[in-house]
Design a protein around this motif. Structure first.
Motif, PDB file in Angstrom:
ATOM      1  N   GLY A 181       0.826  -1.207   0.000  1.00  5.72           N
ATOM      2  CA  GLY A 181       0.000   0.000   0.000  1.00  5.72           C
ATOM      3  C   GLY A 181       0.856   1.251   0.000  1.00  5.72           C
ATOM      4  N   TYR A 182       0.200   2.372   0.052  1.00  5.13           N
ATOM      5  CA  TYR A 182       0.922   3.656   0.019  1.00  5.13           C
ATOM      6  C   TYR A 182       0.647   4.398   1.320  1.00  5.13           C
ATOM      7  CZ  TYR A 182       2.047   8.432  -1.539  1.00  5.13           C
ATOM      8  OH  TYR A 182       2.527   9.713  -1.643  1.00  5.13           O
ATOM      9  N   GLY A 183      -0.452   5.184   1.368  1.00  6.83           N
ATOM     10  CA  GLY A 183      -0.758   5.895   2.615  1.00  6.83           C
ATOM     11  C   GLY A 183      -0.934   4.922   3.770  1.00  6.83           C
ATOM     12  N   ILE A 184      -1.574   3.799   3.479  1.00  7.76           N
ATOM     13  CA  ILE A 184      -1.793   2.804   4.541  1.00  7.76           C
ATOM     14  C   ILE A 184      -0.451   2.267   5.049  1.00  7.76           C
ATOM     15  CG2 ILE A 184      -2.169   0.930   2.847  1.00  7.76           C
ATOM     16  CD1 ILE A 184      -3.881   1.169   6.264  1.00  7.76           C
ATOM     17  N   GLY A 197       8.735   1.847  -5.634  1.00 11.43           N
ATOM     18  CA  GLY A 197       7.464   2.483  -5.263  1.00 11.43           C
ATOM     19  C   GLY A 197       6.292   2.104  -6.143  1.00 11.43           C
ATOM     20  N   ALA A 198       6.335   0.904  -6.719  1.00 10.99           N
ATOM     21  CA  ALA A 198       5.217   0.494  -7.577  1.00 10.99           C
ATOM     22  C   ALA A 198       3.999   0.203  -6.716  1.00 10.99           C
ATOM     23  CB  ALA A 198       5.599  -0.742  -8.377  1.00 10.99           C
ATOM     24  N   ILE A 199       2.902   0.829  -7.068  1.00 17.82           N
ATOM     25  CA  ILE A 199       1.628   0.509  -6.430  1.00 17.82           C
ATOM     26  C   ILE A 199       1.070  -0.709  -7.157  1.00 17.82           C
ATOM     27  CG2 ILE A 199      -0.769   1.343  -6.190  1.00 17.82           C
ATOM     28  CD1 ILE A 199       1.384   2.621  -4.314  1.00 17.82           C
ATOM     29  N   ASP A 221      -6.670   0.327  -2.007  1.00 20.80           N
ATOM     30  CA  ASP A 221      -7.703  -0.052  -2.982  1.00 20.80           C
ATOM     31  C   ASP A 221      -7.224   0.163  -4.417  1.00 20.80           C
ATOM     32  OD1 ASP A 221      -7.806   2.677  -2.401  1.00 20.80           O
ATOM     33  OD2 ASP A 221      -9.996   2.798  -2.414  1.00 20.80           O
ATOM     34  N   ALA A 222      -6.413   1.203  -4.646  1.00 22.92           N
ATOM     35  CA  ALA A 222      -5.852   1.368  -5.997  1.00 22.92           C
ATOM     36  C   ALA A 222      -4.893   0.219  -6.277  1.00 22.92           C
ATOM     37  CB  ALA A 222      -5.131   2.708  -6.105  1.00 22.92           C
ATOM     38  N   GLY A 223      -4.069  -0.094  -5.334  1.00 30.52           N
ATOM     39  CA  GLY A 223      -3.107  -1.183  -5.485  1.00 30.52           C
ATOM     40  C   GLY A 223      -3.778  -2.513  -5.747  1.00 30.52           C
ATOM     41  N   TYR A 226      -4.346  -4.027  -9.406  1.00 32.33           N
ATOM     42  CA  TYR A 226      -3.289  -4.562 -10.266  1.00 32.33           C
ATOM     43  C   TYR A 226      -3.090  -6.070 -10.111  1.00 32.33           C
ATOM     44  CZ  TYR A 226      -1.616   0.250 -10.926  1.00 32.33           C
ATOM     45  OH  TYR A 226      -1.495   1.575 -11.232  1.00 32.33           O
ATOM     46  N   TYR A 271      -7.155  -1.560   2.362  1.00 34.36           N
ATOM     47  CA  TYR A 271      -7.602  -0.263   2.874  1.00 34.36           C
ATOM     48  C   TYR A 271      -8.344   0.454   1.749  1.00 34.36           C
ATOM     49  CZ  TYR A 271      -7.855   4.380   4.676  1.00 34.36           C
ATOM     50  OH  TYR A 271      -8.339   5.596   5.075  1.00 34.36           O
ATOM     51  N   ASN A 277     -10.260   3.425   0.605  1.00 37.03           N
ATOM     52  CA  ASN A 277     -10.644   4.824   0.880  1.00 37.03           C
ATOM     53  C   ASN A 277     -11.292   5.485  -0.335  1.00 37.03           C
ATOM     54  OD1 ASN A 277      -8.379   5.087  -0.650  1.00 37.03           O
ATOM     55  ND2 ASN A 277      -7.284   6.465   0.723  1.00 37.03           N
ATOM     56  N   TRP A 328      -7.609   6.847  -5.279  1.00 38.04           N
ATOM     57  CA  TRP A 328      -6.156   6.781  -5.272  1.00 38.04           C
ATOM     58  C   TRP A 328      -5.689   7.596  -4.067  1.00 38.04           C
ATOM     59  CZ3 TRP A 328      -3.140   4.171  -8.891  1.00 38.04           C
ATOM     60  CH2 TRP A 328      -3.777   3.755 -10.060  1.00 38.04           C
ATOM     61  N   GLY A 329      -4.643   7.119  -3.425  1.00 34.46           N
ATOM     62  CA  GLY A 329      -4.234   7.773  -2.172  1.00 34.46           C
ATOM     63  C   GLY A 329      -3.495   9.083  -2.347  1.00 34.46           C
TER      64      GLY A 329
HETATM   65  C1  LIG Z   1       1.849   1.682 -10.728  1.00 35.52           C
HETATM   66  C2  LIG Z   1       1.811   3.005 -10.061  1.00 35.52           C
HETATM   67  N1  LIG Z   1       0.925   3.926 -10.495  1.00 35.52           N
HETATM   68  C3  LIG Z   1       0.876   5.142  -9.912  1.00 35.52           C
HETATM   69  C4  LIG Z   1       1.726   5.464  -8.904  1.00 35.52           C
HETATM   70  C5  LIG Z   1       1.670   6.863  -8.262  1.00 35.52           C
HETATM   71  N2  LIG Z   1       1.039   6.706  -6.926  1.00 35.52           N
HETATM   72  C6  LIG Z   1       1.739   6.493  -5.816  1.00 35.52           C
HETATM   73  S1  LIG Z   1       0.796   6.227  -4.480  1.00 35.52           S
HETATM   74  C7  LIG Z   1      -0.589   6.370  -5.361  1.00 35.52           C
HETATM   75  C8  LIG Z   1      -1.916   6.166  -4.706  1.00 35.52           C
HETATM   76  C9  LIG Z   1      -2.115   4.767  -4.259  1.00 35.52           C
HETATM   77  O1  LIG Z   1      -3.362   4.599  -3.727  1.00 35.52           O
HETATM   78  P1  LIG Z   1      -3.785   3.287  -2.939  1.00 35.52           P
HETATM   79  O2  LIG Z   1      -3.194   2.072  -3.563  1.00 35.52           O
HETATM   80  O3  LIG Z   1      -5.252   3.304  -2.770  1.00 35.52           O
HETATM   81  O4  LIG Z   1      -3.016   3.450  -1.564  1.00 35.52           O
HETATM   82  P2  LIG Z   1      -3.424   4.119  -0.181  1.00 35.52           P
HETATM   83  O5  LIG Z   1      -2.813   5.489  -0.177  1.00 35.52           O
HETATM   84  O6  LIG Z   1      -4.894   4.195  -0.114  1.00 35.52           O
HETATM   85  O7  LIG Z   1      -2.772   3.248   0.829  1.00 35.52           O
HETATM   86  C10 LIG Z   1      -0.292   6.678  -6.692  1.00 35.52           C
HETATM   87  C11 LIG Z   1      -1.267   6.965  -7.730  1.00 35.52           C
HETATM   88  C12 LIG Z   1       2.657   4.478  -8.480  1.00 35.52           C
HETATM   89  N3  LIG Z   1       3.533   4.729  -7.524  1.00 35.52           N
HETATM   90  N4  LIG Z   1       2.655   3.265  -9.065  1.00 35.52           N
END
Ligand SMILES: Cc1ncc(C[n+]2csc(CCOP(=O)(O)OP(=O)(O)O)c2C)c(N)n1
Lengths: 170, 631
Positions: free
Chosen positions: B446-449, B473-475, B510-512, B515, B535, B537, B540-541
């Protein structure tokens, strides 16, 4: 770098005439800063009179001015547009002299006084040197700025760093 | 793979066969008419239960390559159909193989498997499309310095440049910059020879992916006997397991620096894990009271519970006066790590050419990490540094206090579940409940999570924590990583041996999820006990939720990823309030353990948590240590 006994004595002599002692002080400032460049902590370094410019954290440009009259190391506009973080930044600065800080990281008010002044909407960091140990003062000031960025802002204010310092968003 | 681990795999296959007999899962959305249930076809457990069928001359190219893989100890293959000769032959040799739903996610699965075992695994896909589907995750493996073997078939040399048929792609230029070694195999007679190039690159120095592509003339060539293959020797003849040892004078110099230092710290990174240097590391740290902070894509080679651990003492990092990087392959720049401007730097690394990159060094030592730490453990004297240890402890307490404040603030939100609640309660469950704190292997994606989870997740033994996004940093690869980690734990490979068979936990956003979400089906198919926490939300985070561009950042709200899990043969939980999380987690863990299925917990958050004014908000990070995301 350590100051030679003659220079150190000159600075600490209590002589009120700035001209007699300031060349030694600015040389001391220069030497310490230059040493950071020599060690690779700064990746570039230039002195222009009492103004020093260097590339440092995250490969960004930094500036330090030595104000001989005020015996101060000044980082002009080090925090631009601080609206959201100003209160916290001032709290951070106060915490650096707090009793609960490890002594090796505590700013000793006998040797240096630190404050922010607001100019053109940005915070300028002013480190007033007390007692005349410029080597210690430069090291303390540099580490204060280091800690402000790599610990305080990095951990507590990532959005501010993204907006003002082009730190990557993701 | 050793005979022992092969036996384990067959035992697991047997268990899977049994699970298949009783494992039909009722579809959540059964329509009117004859009821259809999700069913594991008998053919799957039957196939998994079949004995290995090692090839013998005459062999095809794919079989010859599979034999090399077997001899070199390839621990697993994660793939999608394509490159058939090669994947079928690897499977016939008895190497554990897994077939998933996308090549990208299977590539991540192999990466995840390697990150928590330290063993070499492979991924494979078909020619152009399958291979290019892997690209993001090859690049992620490259940034993480993973010894990943990337395999793909690639048309016929005789058809190069013709666009005859379909799937033409020039593969090697595509992986340039994201691999350590790559080769399109041309001369069938050199198949064995180039396989040795590949394994030499994977097993020595600083690891990174290796990419081989197989034209039809190579994988399909039939070899009557060994006379048709060059360099067809015992694998021991084509590489050495010797490691570079440190210059004793430099070790002496380092010992003196340590002796003079008041607050030394070791940054124990990827190379400590891959050289299995955790015992030597502990010995060095304890002998001279040297703090240890972890970095890298996997954690646990120095326990967070150790009194010398600085992984959860971020505010103490700035006090270190001597920083010793050990196996820090992914090198930070000045300002990226929270050390002081006056700290001295030492780097221990197998690659002399990398020492001095990004960070200035006061001493460089070229060595295998384990060899250097072993030598250092003899060279240093015993020293006690009570004040330093006390400072680490105080910083740890301060950090836990901050976490506590986040948690208490987050409990105030009742219309959605806040990440701090998820993170704290997950850590209560994993480390302070009925489970042994070392037991559960976790993928922190995840990212923010991740900013929250990494503050609360802990690692107490090697390979316990796999950081999802790391450096690249691949989501998105998180469910792939989770599948590979689950496979490693189910087989008990390497440092996972003592935790064999236990459920694992994966976390993503949820964006992650989008994939690699289909790999829930792969988890269900292989009966992997995975608790997958999403998570959700609704976005995209990246909080760009106002203005004309907002629609590009937002999703429909309240999406039911849990139902997707059910529809794919797993189970689901939907959590919308803080008090529902812990009971859902307990249920999910029990079901995963008992029924050997993935259980997805869909945690309904809200995008506003990342926006200004919603304390604790989007968190920053201090590196190195438990919060690390970049290096
Ligand atoms: C494949 C990919 N696309 C776009 C990005 C740019 N990016 C980094 S974090 C993010 C949001 C991710 O959202 P989510 O997976 O929902 O994570 P959350 O913040 O909710 O934990 C984006 C668009 C990335 N790092 N990798």
């Amino acid at each position: 770098m350590k100051l030679g006994p003659r220079q150190a004595a000159g600075i600490q002599s209590g002589d009120k005439s700035p001209h007699s002692k300031m060349p030694a002080a600015i040389d001391a400032v220069n030497a310490v800063l230059e040493n950071y460049a020599r060690r690779g902590v700064f990746t570039s370094f230039v002195r222009e009179g009492s103004r020093f410019r260097f590339t440092w954290l995250w490969n960004r440009p930094f500036e330090l001015r030595f104000d001989a009259r005020q015996r101060a190391l000044v980082f002009p506009a080090i925090l631009p547009k601080p609206a959201d973080i100003e209160k916290e930044a001032r709290r951070f600065l106060r915490s650096c002299a707090a009793e609960d800080r490890p002594v090796h990281r505590r700013i000793d008010p006998e040797r240096m006084a630190v404050s922010f002044t607001k100019q053109k909407g940005a915070l300028t960091l002013v480190c007033r040197v007390r007692g005349g140990d410029y080597e210690h003062a430069v090291r303390t000031a540099i580490n204060l700025v280091n800690e402000m960025f790599v610990l305080f802002l990095n951990t507590e204010h990532p959005r501010y760093l993204m907006e003002q310092f082009e730190r990557p968003e993701d | 793979m050793s005979n022992a681990s092969r036996r384990n795999f067959l035992t697991r296959a047997g268990a899977l066969a049994a699970a298949g007999a009783v494992g039909a899962v009722k579809s959540a959305s059964a329509a009117a008419g004859p009821e259809r249930t999700i069913k594991l076809p008998d053919a799957i457990p039957t196939a998994l239960g079949m004995p290995a069928k090692p090839a013998a001359f005459p062999m095809r190219g794919g079989q010859v390559f599979a034999k090399v893989c077997k001899d070199e100890g390839l621990a697993a293959l994660f793939c999608c159909p394509g490159n058939y000769d090669v994947i079928n032959s690897i499977c016939d040799e008895g190497i554990p193989c897994y077939g998933g739903r996308t090549e990208g996610a299977m590539c991540a699965a192999a990466d995840g498997f390697i990150r928590v075992t330290g063993e070499i695994a492979a991924t494979s896909g078909t020619e152009g499309p399958g291979f290019t589907n892997m690209i993001m995750n090859i690049a992620a493996a490259n940034a993480a310095r993973t010894p990943l073997l990337v395999l793909a078939s690639n048309k016929r040399i005789s058809e190069d440049d013709t666009e005859m048929g379909i799937q033409t792609a020039f593969q090697q230029p595509t992986t340039e910059g994201m691999r350590k070694y790559g080769k399109r195999l041309i001369d069938p007679a050199r198949l064995y020879e180039y396989s040795s190039y590949a394994f030499r690159a994977l097993k020595t120095g600083v690891p990174r992916p290796v990419h081989l592509d197989f034209p039809g003339e190579v994988y399909g060539k039939t070899f009557k006997d060994s006379s048709e293959l060059k360099f067809y020797y015992d694998t021991a003849r084509v590489h050495t397991d010797a490691k570079p040892h440190p210059d004793p004078k430099r070790i002496e110099r380092l010992a003196t620096m340590i002796q003079k230092s008041q607050r030394p710290i070791i940054v124990a990174s990827t190379g400590v894990f891959y050289s299995r240097a955790w015992d030597a590391l502990k010995k060095v740290a304890e002998k001279a009271d040297i703090a240890v902070v972890e970095s890298g894509c996997s954690r646990g080679h120095f326990s967070d519970a150790h009194r010398l651990s600085a992984s959860t003492s971020p505010s103490a990092l700035h006090s270190a006066d001597l920083v010793i990087f050990v196996g820090q392959y992914c090198m930070p720049n000045v300002g990226e790590y929270a050390f002081s401007a006056d700290a001295q730097y030492v780097r221990i690394d197998p690659d002399a050419g990398d020492i001095g990159r990004n960070m200035p060094i006061d001493l460089g030592i070229v060595s295998c990490e384990k060899a250097a730490l072993e030598a250092l453990s003899f060279a240093i004297g015993s020293q006690r540094r009570e004040a330093w240890v006390a400072e680490l402890a105080a910083a740890r307490e301060k950090f836990e206090g901050e976490n506590d404040t986040y948690y208490k603030t987050a409990l105030g939100y009742t219309d959605a579940i806040h990440p701090a609640v998820m993170a704290r309660q997950l850590s209560d469950f994993l480390y302070r409940g009925d489970l042994a704190k070392e037991q559960t292997t976790v993928v922190a994606g995840g990212y923010g999570i991740a900013r929250y989870m990494r503050r609360f997740l802990r690692a107490y033994r090697p390979g316990q924590l796999c950081n999802g996004a790391y450096q690249y940093g691949a989501i998105g690869p998180d469910l792939g990583y989770s599948f590979g980690v689950a496979a490693a734990v189910q087989m008990g490979v390497g440092p996972q041996a003592a935790y064999k068979g236990h459920p694992i936990v994966g976390i993503t956003g949820d964006a992650g999820f989008a994939y690699s979400g289909m790999e829930l089906e792969t988890m269900a198919k292989y009966r992997m006990p995975v608790v997958m926490i999403v998570y959700n939300n609704n976005a995209w985070g990246i909080p760009n939720y106002a203005g004309k561009a907002a629609h590009m950042y937002l999703f429909q709200e309240n999406l039911r990823y849990d139902k997707m899990a059910e529809a794919l043969g797993g189970r689901g939980e939907y959590v919308t309030q803080p008090e529902e999380f812990m009971p859902a987690l307990k249920r999910a863990y029990q079901i995963a353990a008992k029924d050997r299925v993935p259980v997805l917990i869909n945690c309904q958050g809200k995008k506003e948590f990342w926006q200004r004014g919603n304390s604790p908000g989007f968190l920053g990070k201090t590196e190195p240590g438990c919060m690390a995301y970049d290096h």
